[in-house]
Design a protein around this motif. Sequence first.
Motif, PDB file in Angstrom:
ATOM      1  N   LEU A   8     -50.492  54.803 -72.766  1.00 52.08           N
ATOM      2  CA  LEU A   8     -49.216  54.536 -73.431  1.00 52.08           C
ATOM      3  C   LEU A   8     -49.319  54.764 -74.928  1.00 52.08           C
ATOM      4  CD1 LEU A   8     -48.033  51.342 -71.504  1.00 52.08           C
ATOM      5  CD2 LEU A   8     -47.101  53.653 -71.337  1.00 52.08           C
ATOM      6  N   SER A   9     -50.440  54.361 -75.499  1.00 50.10           N
ATOM      7  CA  SER A   9     -50.646  54.567 -76.927  1.00 50.10           C
ATOM      8  C   SER A   9     -50.691  56.051 -77.267  1.00 50.10           C
ATOM      9  CB  SER A   9     -51.955  53.891 -77.360  1.00 50.10           C
ATOM     10  OG  SER A   9     -52.227  54.141 -78.723  1.00 50.10           O
ATOM     11  N   ALA A  10     -51.395  56.825 -76.432  1.00 52.54           N
ATOM     12  CA  ALA A  10     -51.477  58.268 -76.653  1.00 52.54           C
ATOM     13  C   ALA A  10     -50.106  58.917 -76.508  1.00 52.54           C
ATOM     14  CB  ALA A  10     -52.465  58.890 -75.670  1.00 52.54           C
ATOM     15  N   LEU A  11     -49.322  58.459 -75.542  1.00 50.76           N
ATOM     16  CA  LEU A  11     -47.991  59.025 -75.324  1.00 50.76           C
ATOM     17  C   LEU A  11     -47.094  58.814 -76.536  1.00 50.76           C
ATOM     18  CD1 LEU A  11     -45.982  60.383 -73.395  1.00 50.76           C
ATOM     19  CD2 LEU A  11     -45.423  58.114 -72.509  1.00 50.76           C
ATOM     20  N   ARG A  12     -47.165  57.619 -77.128  1.00 44.53           N
ATOM     21  CA  ARG A  12     -46.342  57.333 -78.300  1.00 44.53           C
ATOM     22  C   ARG A  12     -46.744  58.210 -79.491  1.00 44.53           C
ATOM     23  NH1 ARG A  12     -47.036  51.888 -76.583  1.00 44.53           N
ATOM     24  NH2 ARG A  12     -48.773  51.660 -78.026  1.00 44.53           N
ATOM     25  N   ARG A  13     -48.033  58.452 -79.652  1.00 41.62           N
ATOM     26  CA  ARG A  13     -48.512  59.173 -80.833  1.00 41.62           C
ATOM     27  C   ARG A  13     -48.491  60.686 -80.670  1.00 41.62           C
ATOM     28  NH1 ARG A  13     -53.840  58.294 -81.593  1.00 41.62           N
ATOM     29  NH2 ARG A  13     -54.116  57.272 -79.587  1.00 41.62           N
ATOM     30  N   HIS A  14     -48.700  61.179 -79.448  1.00 46.59           N
ATOM     31  CA  HIS A  14     -48.942  62.616 -79.279  1.00 46.59           C
ATOM     32  C   HIS A  14     -47.975  63.300 -78.326  1.00 46.59           C
ATOM     33  CE1 HIS A  14     -53.323  61.448 -80.368  1.00 46.59           C
ATOM     34  NE2 HIS A  14     -52.698  61.869 -81.441  1.00 46.59           N
ATOM     35  N   TRP A  15     -46.822  62.664 -78.052  1.00 46.93           N
ATOM     36  CA  TRP A  15     -45.899  63.273 -77.090  1.00 46.93           C
ATOM     37  C   TRP A  15     -45.467  64.680 -77.487  1.00 46.93           C
ATOM     38  CZ3 TRP A  15     -41.125  64.818 -78.643  1.00 46.93           C
ATOM     39  CH2 TRP A  15     -40.617  64.243 -79.805  1.00 46.93           C
ATOM     40  N   PRO A  16     -45.339  65.034 -78.797  1.00 44.69           N
ATOM     41  CA  PRO A  16     -44.962  66.429 -79.098  1.00 44.69           C
ATOM     42  C   PRO A  16     -45.985  67.442 -78.592  1.00 44.69           C
ATOM     43  CG  PRO A  16     -44.613  65.033 -81.015  1.00 44.69           C
ATOM     44  CD  PRO A  16     -45.406  64.235 -80.034  1.00 44.69           C
ATOM     45  N   HIS A  17     -47.263  67.059 -78.581  1.00 41.25           N
ATOM     46  CA  HIS A  17     -48.292  67.961 -78.076  1.00 41.25           C
ATOM     47  C   HIS A  17     -48.133  68.194 -76.567  1.00 41.25           C
ATOM     48  CE1 HIS A  17     -50.013  65.968 -81.680  1.00 41.25           C
ATOM     49  NE2 HIS A  17     -50.429  67.193 -81.944  1.00 41.25           N
ATOM     50  N   TYR A  18     -47.759  67.133 -75.871  1.00 40.63           N
ATOM     51  CA  TYR A  18     -47.569  67.258 -74.424  1.00 40.63           C
ATOM     52  C   TYR A  18     -46.343  68.112 -74.109  1.00 40.63           C
ATOM     53  CZ  TYR A  18     -50.362  63.004 -75.097  1.00 40.63           C
ATOM     54  OH  TYR A  18     -51.301  62.095 -75.518  1.00 40.63           O
ATOM     55  N   VAL A  19     -45.297  67.937 -74.897  1.00 44.40           N
ATOM     56  CA  VAL A  19     -44.100  68.776 -74.724  1.00 44.40           C
ATOM     57  C   VAL A  19     -44.447  70.239 -74.960  1.00 44.40           C
ATOM     58  CG1 VAL A  19     -41.805  69.304 -75.634  1.00 44.40           C
ATOM     59  CG2 VAL A  19     -42.485  66.926 -75.289  1.00 44.40           C
ATOM     60  N   ALA A  20     -45.277  70.491 -75.974  1.00 48.85           N
ATOM     61  CA  ALA A  20     -45.686  71.869 -76.270  1.00 48.85           C
ATOM     62  C   ALA A  20     -46.459  72.475 -75.104  1.00 48.85           C
ATOM     63  CB  ALA A  20     -46.537  71.898 -77.541  1.00 48.85           C
ATOM     64  N   GLU A  21     -47.309  71.687 -74.466  1.00 48.50           N
ATOM     65  CA  GLU A  21     -48.054  72.186 -73.305  1.00 48.50           C
ATOM     66  C   GLU A  21     -47.114  72.497 -72.148  1.00 48.50           C
ATOM     67  OE1 GLU A  21     -51.629  72.709 -72.574  1.00 48.50           O
ATOM     68  OE2 GLU A  21     -51.326  73.017 -74.722  1.00 48.50           O
ATOM     69  N   ALA A  22     -46.162  71.618 -71.898  1.00 51.23           N
ATOM     70  CA  ALA A  22     -45.213  71.846 -70.806  1.00 51.23           C
ATOM     71  C   ALA A  22     -44.380  73.099 -71.061  1.00 51.23           C
ATOM     72  CB  ALA A  22     -44.299  70.625 -70.641  1.00 51.23           C
ATOM     73  N   LEU A  23     -43.885  73.236 -72.283  1.00 53.62           N
ATOM     74  CA  LEU A  23     -43.066  74.404 -72.608  1.00 53.62           C
ATOM     75  C   LEU A  23     -43.883  75.689 -72.574  1.00 53.62           C
ATOM     76  CD1 LEU A  23     -40.894  73.002 -75.554  1.00 53.62           C
ATOM     77  CD2 LEU A  23     -40.198  73.410 -73.186  1.00 53.62           C
ATOM     78  N   GLY A  24     -45.127  75.615 -73.019  1.00 57.91           N
ATOM     79  CA  GLY A  24     -45.974  76.801 -73.013  1.00 57.91           C
ATOM     80  C   GLY A  24     -46.198  77.336 -71.614  1.00 57.91           C
ATOM     81  N   LEU A  25     -46.542  76.446 -70.679  1.00 55.20           N
ATOM     82  CA  LEU A  25     -46.772  76.907 -69.313  1.00 55.20           C
ATOM     83  C   LEU A  25     -45.472  77.282 -68.625  1.00 55.20           C
ATOM     84  CD1 LEU A  25     -48.791  77.639 -67.265  1.00 55.20           C
ATOM     85  CD2 LEU A  25     -48.947  75.270 -66.524  1.00 55.20           C
ATOM     86  N   ALA A  26     -44.377  76.587 -68.953  1.00 55.14           N
ATOM     87  CA  ALA A  26     -43.069  76.964 -68.400  1.00 55.14           C
ATOM     88  C   ALA A  26     -42.703  78.383 -68.829  1.00 55.14           C
ATOM     89  CB  ALA A  26     -42.010  75.972 -68.855  1.00 55.14           C
ATOM     90  N   PHE A  27     -42.976  78.705 -70.090  1.00 55.91           N
ATOM     91  CA  PHE A  27     -42.696  80.049 -70.593  1.00 55.91           C
ATOM     92  C   PHE A  27     -43.542  81.090 -69.863  1.00 55.91           C
ATOM     93  CE2 PHE A  27     -43.499  83.368 -73.948  1.00 55.91           C
ATOM     94  CZ  PHE A  27     -42.236  83.944 -73.880  1.00 55.91           C
ATOM     95  N   PHE A  28     -44.802  80.755 -69.605  1.00 59.91           N
ATOM     96  CA  PHE A  28     -45.674  81.694 -68.907  1.00 59.91           C
ATOM     97  C   PHE A  28     -45.223  81.903 -67.462  1.00 59.91           C
ATOM     98  CE2 PHE A  28     -49.321  83.143 -66.521  1.00 59.91           C
ATOM     99  CZ  PHE A  28     -49.890  84.081 -67.362  1.00 59.91           C
ATOM    100  N   VAL A  29     -44.937  80.807 -66.747  1.00 59.89           N
ATOM    101  CA  VAL A  29     -44.499  80.911 -65.354  1.00 59.89           C
ATOM    102  C   VAL A  29     -43.171  81.647 -65.261  1.00 59.89           C
ATOM    103  CG1 VAL A  29     -43.732  79.572 -63.343  1.00 59.89           C
ATOM    104  CG2 VAL A  29     -45.774  78.875 -64.602  1.00 59.89           C
ATOM    105  N   GLY A  30     -42.245  81.337 -66.161  1.00 60.64           N
ATOM    106  CA  GLY A  30     -40.965  82.024 -66.164  1.00 60.64           C
ATOM    107  C   GLY A  30     -41.108  83.504 -66.452  1.00 60.64           C
TER     108      GLY A  30
END
Length: 277
Positions: A8-30
């Motif tokens: 939970l602590s990591a999610l609060r501090r680093h959620w933009p990094h996780y969003v970037a990972e999701a978008l990056g792979l979504a872009f590749f799969v798409g």
Amino acid sequence: MPLAHRLLSALRRHWPHYVAEALGLAFFVGSAGLLTILLEHPASPVRQSLAESHLLRRGVMGLGLGLVLVIIIYNPWGKKSGAHINPAVTLAFWQLGKIRLPDAVWYVLAQLCGAIGAAQLLKLGLPKFYAHPAVKYTVTQPNPVFVQGELTAFVAEFIICFVMMLVTLLALHSSRLKAWAGWLLGALLAVYVLVETPYSGMSLNPARTLGTAVAAGRYHGLWIYWLAPCLAMWLATVGFLRFHHGQPLECAILAGCGPSPVSPHASDEEPPQYPDE
């Protein structure tokens, strides 16, 4: 500290990094789905003009996906998260001590969400094209042409993943090559698509394979595309650590970063680092 609290602590501090990972792979799969439709669907004018040129179509696909990977690695969001976009890559960087366990867990979950989400969007937006037998949701499965299809796919995936991680580590540990690491990986991906695709479908990425498998509802051989990449990249990392005695890796960023203890990234842009504070 309990893992749940750390997550939970990591999610609060680093959620933009996780969003970037999701978008990056979504872009590749798409991108992979759209390129496959363009090059393989019978109604596509590109497919019609290259009807007899299987090797050329794979070459164009390889160049396209190689450029997509380069874009993901060098864009600001890719530099922010490190552009792992692959659970096996995140596992390797965790093994190197360059990403904390809670962040690694969120990275993998984000990658899975990105891959599954992109495949579902293609399925909903282009159902007749994406589901066509010539496209097959871009699923990666063992080639039935080979007698030992699953073994062939496993060995092929293991080799390409091992080599890719070794090239990654060699490039990122080289002051001369680290800035070019993304281009080297893009070129290697293009070669893989051209040469290796007939043997395993050329996955390299457990999350990508799972995303397309969910869209297609086909899970045959899925274990291959999870075990082989993760095992290969982990072993490549362990072996590299055993024999490498030079400059240690500064950060888990595929675009590369500076060799000094002070990261060239601003503190609010730097990807999560180990150890935890």
